[in-house]
Design a protein around this motif. Structure first.
Motif, PDB file in Angstrom:
ATOM      1  N   THR A 187      60.840-106.111 -40.676  1.00 51.72           N
ATOM      2  CA  THR A 187      60.847-107.697 -40.663  1.00 51.72           C
ATOM      3  C   THR A 187      61.248-108.031 -41.880  1.00 51.72           C
ATOM      4  O   THR A 187      61.184-109.126 -42.208  1.00 51.72           O
ATOM      5  CB  THR A 187      59.260-107.935 -40.728  1.00 51.72           C
ATOM      6  N   GLN A 232      67.604-110.530 -39.726  1.00 58.57           N
ATOM      7  CA  GLN A 232      67.727-111.489 -39.255  1.00 58.57           C
ATOM      8  C   GLN A 232      67.246-110.947 -37.616  1.00 58.57           C
ATOM      9  O   GLN A 232      66.510-111.659 -36.816  1.00 58.57           O
ATOM     10  CB  GLN A 232      68.866-110.631 -37.779  1.00 58.57           C
ATOM     11  N   ASN A 233      65.547-110.405 -37.852  1.00 57.15           N
ATOM     12  CA  ASN A 233      63.988-110.231 -37.506  1.00 57.15           C
ATOM     13  C   ASN A 233      63.806-111.431 -37.331  1.00 57.15           C
ATOM     14  O   ASN A 233      64.021-112.561 -38.322  1.00 57.15           O
ATOM     15  CB  ASN A 233      63.585-109.109 -37.806  1.00 57.15           C
ATOM     16  N   ALA A 234      63.908-112.344 -36.416  1.00 55.81           N
ATOM     17  CA  ALA A 234      63.053-113.874 -36.077  1.00 55.81           C
ATOM     18  C   ALA A 234      61.674-113.748 -36.235  1.00 55.81           C
ATOM     19  O   ALA A 234      61.269-114.240 -36.967  1.00 55.81           O
ATOM     20  CB  ALA A 234      62.980-113.914 -34.110  1.00 55.81           C
ATOM     21  N   PHE A 235      60.983-113.110 -36.481  1.00 57.98           N
ATOM     22  CA  PHE A 235      59.847-113.108 -37.345  1.00 57.98           C
ATOM     23  C   PHE A 235      59.599-112.677 -38.958  1.00 57.98           C
ATOM     24  O   PHE A 235      59.237-111.671 -39.129  1.00 57.98           O
ATOM     25  CB  PHE A 235      58.707-111.619 -36.218  1.00 57.98           C
ATOM     26  N   MET A 266      61.332 -97.944 -39.968  1.00 58.61           N
ATOM     27  CA  MET A 266      61.773 -99.226 -39.583  1.00 58.61           C
ATOM     28  C   MET A 266      63.203 -99.986 -39.627  1.00 58.61           C
ATOM     29  O   MET A 266      63.420-100.470 -40.339  1.00 58.61           O
ATOM     30  CB  MET A 266      60.939-100.304 -39.518  1.00 58.61           C
ATOM     31  N   ALA A 302      53.786-109.513 -43.558  1.00 59.31           N
ATOM     32  CA  ALA A 302      54.563-110.287 -42.317  1.00 59.31           C
ATOM     33  C   ALA A 302      53.614-110.373 -41.349  1.00 59.31           C
ATOM     34  O   ALA A 302      52.504-109.353 -41.590  1.00 59.31           O
ATOM     35  CB  ALA A 302      55.870-108.661 -42.414  1.00 59.31           C
ATOM     36  N   GLY A 303      53.294-111.023 -40.414  1.00 55.68           N
ATOM     37  CA  GLY A 303      52.827-111.537 -39.768  1.00 55.68           C
ATOM     38  C   GLY A 303      51.598-112.057 -40.086  1.00 55.68           C
ATOM     39  O   GLY A 303      49.926-111.907 -39.711  1.00 55.68           O
ATOM     40  N   THR A 304      51.915-112.977 -41.036  1.00 59.18           N
ATOM     41  CA  THR A 304      50.812-113.312 -41.661  1.00 59.18           C
ATOM     42  C   THR A 304      50.645-114.840 -42.317  1.00 59.18           C
ATOM     43  O   THR A 304      49.603-115.050 -42.757  1.00 59.18           O
ATOM     44  CB  THR A 304      50.880-112.732 -43.121  1.00 59.18           C
ATOM     45  N   ILE A 342      52.484-103.628 -41.898  1.00 59.10           N
ATOM     46  CA  ILE A 342      52.854-105.439 -41.286  1.00 59.10           C
ATOM     47  C   ILE A 342      51.031-106.228 -40.783  1.00 59.10           C
ATOM     48  O   ILE A 342      50.733-105.165 -40.344  1.00 59.10           O
ATOM     49  CB  ILE A 342      53.658-105.125 -40.103  1.00 59.10           C
ATOM     50  N   GLY A 372      65.602 -97.452 -35.270  1.00 57.48           N
ATOM     51  CA  GLY A 372      66.452 -98.694 -34.523  1.00 57.48           C
ATOM     52  C   GLY A 372      66.241 -99.897 -34.817  1.00 57.48           C
ATOM     53  O   GLY A 372      65.840-100.680 -34.255  1.00 57.48           O
ATOM     54  N   ASP A 373      64.724 -99.560 -34.996  1.00 54.20           N
ATOM     55  CA  ASP A 373      63.841-100.824 -35.236  1.00 54.20           C
ATOM     56  C   ASP A 373      63.686-101.143 -36.684  1.00 54.20           C
ATOM     57  O   ASP A 373      63.891-100.956 -37.698  1.00 54.20           O
ATOM     58  CB  ASP A 373      62.602-100.075 -35.434  1.00 54.20           C
ATOM     59  N   THR A 374      64.772-102.978 -36.595  1.00 57.34           N
ATOM     60  CA  THR A 374      64.630-103.796 -37.520  1.00 57.34           C
ATOM     61  C   THR A 374      63.612-104.195 -37.600  1.00 57.34           C
ATOM     62  O   THR A 374      62.671-104.796 -37.366  1.00 57.34           O
ATOM     63  CB  THR A 374      65.818-104.821 -36.707  1.00 57.34           C
TER      64      THR A 374
END
Lengths: 404, 404
Positions: free
Chosen positions: B228, B51-54, B182, B82-84, B118, B224-226
């Motif tokens: 991408t 559900q990460n927006a990115f 993550m 990701a972030g690409t 990422i 706690g890090d969701t």
């Protein structure tokens, strides 16, 4: 470890405010660990407290004493008197009563504050044994000693002091604070004690403090853990020659601006001395739609262990910042509109890595001890700033060894 | 480091499901880093995503391919794609098209998945250069190699496998997963690939997977890090002799229960191999009013760096658990009603430390590698369980050195 060189500043005395401390051996054997602050009769007092549902016994008591014309603050470090049930309340009150006996006041005029380990009984006999000495030590120029006495895992004493002009007369605002872990003040703050010789009515003073705390102490985080004992007190002794400050006047604006600067400085010092900190990160979220979403995004970045460990390593692993923004929970975020900067280096734009970005540029910023991360959300005109620090081996060491 | 001895289990082959992997040197030079999973024609497929927006390019593409009768999964480790931006989508599609050419299928029938760093461009040429070898390697008994190929910072391969009986016929459920940082899957999961030879319609299969993931992968957290890139896929090949499973039947219940066990095991293995983990913490919140508040309290404890470092140190510093419960944000919590247990040792009751508690008892529990923390809220009848691990020097080291 701490970020930057943080010498204790010149602390201007506040007319009508005296401080006295001593060591009673609660946890420290060398440094002073109890502190009494006395305000002359006729002043006013404001305070904000932790929103943790399990706030400590002294917080309960200080809240109930706040509107009973308080004149004394009694602070101990080394024991939080939290998670101590009814006995904790009785213990805190016993300390207030004991100090009242020393100073010929009422127990209800004493606000108690504790910081240290949670869940252990407050050593009342030990604490009260030092009250006579602390009272005998009361003096207007003892701010430096006071700043030392409230420290726990802090590596340096924290203070800030300003003299402003109200109606042509000097007014002083001087304060101290302590960190350094369990720091994410929530609508309140960690321990901060600020005093002014301004004359200002208690209700108005409370408004000033609440506003200043919201944009200073409530915008910092070491580890995302909100303490049971956070509190910030502002004493106004009315000892200055300046006339009383009233609402909706230029003088009130001047006072609020100065108070805000003092609170911001005290808050920033806490982050500079965050447990194990090697880097100060200033997280600026711009172009947000609301304050709430700006703070949410900034705090999600500030609390990400992956972001914090990357900064510890001076690694421009910006994907972790991107991932944190994405998981923050802001509805309808549009990746294409978002820009992320490390210092002045643009790393993300148009949904991906900026064409102009080079690892070398990122590395240059990351090597600095103080780094600004700017996230532009492209949704509105609200900006907010949150301060945090990195996550180092020393954070683990300090908190693994805390009780030993 | 990992908690417990976690040997790779016997993996029952799933009729109609073949796996093939190879090394193309994306980040690994030794271990396989690309994996192809092929399902025979006529099966169905379900998936849940981050559900990460990115969310990453492959997640976007896999979502859009999910209802186009997918038959192949293409997974790479070492690069998250990701972030690409747009290039990332083109790159992911190019890989799907390349695999489709090798297997005589359509690009739309390939679901792509990536895990790793990422923000770096996917090395498409490198990846596609290995597809022929991976396809040539396809075999029903290659689950162990597949589990190796999807690893990043994992220290051991993760698998779970069961044979259940549906209408007197054996049905197999076999799956693999990977962690290890993550990790806080949010209504979705990290990478998990599960296959069954059951015959079950895609919509019903999706319901099964969503329910199983919610109570397994969505109840774990390393940091706690969701991510991408979280995704979990369930393939149903219909290769078993058992009849098709329909909704609202005892067979569907049996299937769901088994799937839940497999997902729970795969999720627990991720926590046992959490980055730097030395302890497994099972956080049970009982007597909550709602599922949401039970999960909120459990995750607030699970994410507290102070709680996690205390567990690393085997220090029964239960005040940090109390403080985390208090800051979780549950309205109208009553401290007096709350009980907190370390293992079977009661530490908090009636608003403070239990009279029966001794540091020795707490220490005895803390010395164990697997610890259950139970919090009874005294508000209702809902229970939830969240798994997490401790926070060690190695967590900092792994994430400070990740890209070097």
């Amino acid at each position: 470890m701490a970020v930057g060189h943080n010498p204790f500043p010149e602390m201007h005395s506040v007319k009508g405010i005296k401080l006295g401390s001593t060591n009673v051996g609660i946890k420290q054997t060398v440094r002073d660990d109890i502190l009494v602050i006395e305000m002359a009769a006729g002043g006013s007092c404001a305070a904000v407290f932790t929103q943790n549902a399990f706030c400590a016994a002294p917080v309960h008591l200080a809240k109930s004493h706040l509107n009973q014309e308080p004149r004394w603050l009694l602070i101990n470090s080394g024991n939080a008197n939290a998670g101590t049930g009814k006995q904790g309340l009785q213990d805190a009150f016993a300390c207030c009563a004991s100090l009242a006996g020393e100073v010929d006041g009422l127990a209800q005029q004493v606000l108690p504050f504790s910081t240290g380990v949670i869940g252990e009984p407050l050593p009342v006999a030990k604490l009260t044994s030092g009250l006579a000495a602390a009272v005998a030590n009361l003096a207007e120029d003892h701010w430096p000693q006071a700043a030392q006495a409230i420290m726990t895992t802090d590596t340096f004493a924290k203070g800030a002091s300003e003299i402003i002009s109200i109606a042509g007369q000097p007014v002083t605002i001087t304060g101290i604070s302590k960190g350094a872990g369990m720091i994410q003040p929530n609508m309140a703050t960690m321990l901060g004690f600020i005093a002014t010789d301004a004359s200002i009515e208690a209700g108005l003073l409370q408004q000033s403090l609440a506003a200043a705390a919201e944009h200073s102490f409530n915008r910092i985080s070491v580890d995302g853990d909100t303490s049971t004992n956070d509190a910030c007190v502002l004493l106004a002794s009315a000892g200055a020659a300046a006339p009383e400050i009233s609402a909706d006047t230029p003088e009130y604006e001047v006072f609020n601006a100065a108070l805000h600067r003092v609170c911001k400085r005290l808050a920033e010092l806490i982050i500079r001395d965050g447990e194990g900190a090697t880097k100060l990160m200033r997280i600026v979220v711009e172009q947000a739609d609301t304050v709430a979403e700006a703070v949410l995004v900034a705090k999600t970045i500030a609390h990400s262990p992956l972001v914090k460990t990357a900064f510890f390593a001076s690694d421009p692993n910006w994907g972790r910042i991107l991932a944190a923004v994405g998981r923050a929970g802001v509805e309808n975020l549009e990746l294409e509109k978002i820009e992320i900067y490390l210092g002045t280096v643009c790393i993300v734009e148009n949904g991906g890595r900026s064409p102009s970005y080079t690892e070398q540029d990122g590395q240059r910023v990351m090597n600095q001890p103080e780094i600004t991360i700017t996230v532009r959300l492209g949704r509105g005109a609200v900006s907010e700033e949150v301060l945090t620090c990195d996550f180092s081996y020393d954070y683990v060491r300090i908190n693994a060894e805390y009780r030993t």
